[in-house]
Design an enzyme around this catalytic site. Structure first.
Site, PDB file in Angstrom:
ATOM      1  N   GLU A  40      56.096 -20.737 106.546  1.00 46.39           N
ATOM      2  CA  GLU A  40      57.250 -20.695 107.615  1.00 46.39           C
ATOM      3  C   GLU A  40      56.544 -20.802 109.080  1.00 46.39           C
ATOM      4  O   GLU A  40      55.541 -20.106 109.237  1.00 46.39           O
ATOM      5  CB  GLU A  40      57.362 -19.362 107.616  1.00 46.39           C
ATOM      6  CG  GLU A  40      58.806 -19.261 108.634  1.00 46.39           C
ATOM      7  CD  GLU A  40      59.585 -17.680 108.417  1.00 46.39           C
ATOM      8  OE1 GLU A  40      59.547 -16.901 109.043  1.00 46.39           O
ATOM      9  OE2 GLU A  40      58.037 -16.649 108.357  1.00 46.39           O
ATOM     10  N   LYS A 111      67.775 -19.592 109.058  1.00 44.86           N
ATOM     11  CA  LYS A 111      66.977 -18.483 108.072  1.00 44.86           C
ATOM     12  C   LYS A 111      68.115 -17.695 108.469  1.00 44.86           C
ATOM     13  O   LYS A 111      68.783 -17.435 109.635  1.00 44.86           O
ATOM     14  CB  LYS A 111      65.722 -17.672 108.935  1.00 44.86           C
ATOM     15  CG  LYS A 111      65.327 -16.724 108.071  1.00 44.86           C
ATOM     16  CD  LYS A 111      63.475 -16.350 109.135  1.00 44.86           C
ATOM     17  CE  LYS A 111      63.219 -15.412 108.392  1.00 44.86           C
ATOM     18  NZ  LYS A 111      62.124 -14.573 109.158  1.00 44.86           N
ATOM     19  N   CYS A 146      60.924 -16.320 103.935  1.00 48.68           N
ATOM     20  CA  CYS A 146      59.876 -14.819 104.267  1.00 48.68           C
ATOM     21  C   CYS A 146      61.161 -13.436 104.187  1.00 48.68           C
ATOM     22  O   CYS A 146      60.909 -13.444 102.959  1.00 48.68           O
ATOM     23  CB  CYS A 146      59.373 -14.974 105.719  1.00 48.68           C
ATOM     24  SG  CYS A 146      58.042 -13.936 105.734  1.00 48.68           S
TER      25      CYS A 146
END
Length: 262
Positions: A40, A111, A146
């Protein structure tokens, strides 16, 4: 499937352009793999919030172009981790990029769960809204990033869309490394799917990174795990194992709550 996770070191002293070139070279070295994964926000650092605006790029910006060329040269499917994307209206997103072996950008994932508790990423970036999957050799992969790892409902939604493996680039901090390992295994066990979780090494914005990229099989067993420094974690995945486990221990068929009714 042969998968290579590149746990790249993010050093604030290294210019972004140099790290981009270095990452592209590391991707090219993985020729022969089916899938290569980067972490990421490796171009700016996942905790370098003050650099997000200045480091933002479009989906045809310098990082995307470099990763497209590297995927094409290595003839691999490349999950290029994520970049700070600036859209046409100026909004910023934490956006993952997936390239085909021909260098085509075949999927993007913004995300959904932003980290920061009303600061950092949570206030500097807009949130994605859609679960995303991508067809890879032998399996459909669900995409997460994440902090998403803490939200099992996203992974259930990806399973409902056919996912048999999850690819999770991250910039996870060392101080919560135990959670990283635990959650990667939990998502694998509860969804009977492979988890490929690729983190960064190094320290940026004063935050030491956990490293310890990990591949977990659909029974929750750790197939391979990196250390704390820069490293390439290469593994061979037996994708038929997903089907065998789901047939031999069909827990997913006993779901009651939140079952998708198509």
């Amino acid at each position: 499937m042969r998968a290579s996770l590149i746990q790249i070191n993010v050093d604030p002293a290294e210019p972004v352009a140099e790290r981009r070139d270095r990452a592209a070279a590391l991707v090219r070295e993985q020729a022969g793999s089916d899938l290569v994964v980067l972490p990421e926000l490796w171009h700016v650092g996942a905790f370098s919030f003050e650099s997000f605006a200045s480091g933002a790029e479009s989906l045809d910006g310098p990082t995307a172009r470099a990763m497209s060329a590297a995927a094409r040269d290595a003839a691999v499917h490349l999950h290029a981790g994520s970049i700070v994307e600036r859209d046409a209206d100026g909004a910023l997103y934490n956006t993952s990029l997936v390239f085909s072996p021909a260098g085509e950008l075949v999927r993007t994932y913004r995300k959904i769960h932003r980290f920061g508790f009303d600061k950092g990423e949570a206030v500097t970036m807009a949130a994605g809204t859609e679960p995303v999957t991508v067809a890879l050799p032998g399996a459909v992969a669900g995409l997460a990033t994440c902090y998403d790892l803490r939200f099992p409902e996203l992974f259930r939604a990806l399973v409902d869309r056919g996912a048999r493996m999850f690819v999770v680039p991250a910039g996870w901090p060392e101080r919560r490394r135990a959670h990283w390992s635990l959650l990667a295994r939990a998502r694998a066990v509860e969804n009977q799917a492979y988890v490929l979780a690729c983190g960064t090494a190094g320290t940026h914005a004063g935050v030491e990174q956990a490293g310890h990229s990990v591949v977990v099989d659909p029974w929750g067993e750790v197939v391979a795990e990196a250390g704390g420094g820069e490293e390439v974690l290469a593994v061979d995945l037996d994708l038929a194992r997903v089907d065998r486990i789901r047939e031999d221990f069909p827990a997913l068929k006993d779901r009651v709550l939140g079952v998708r009714g198509d």
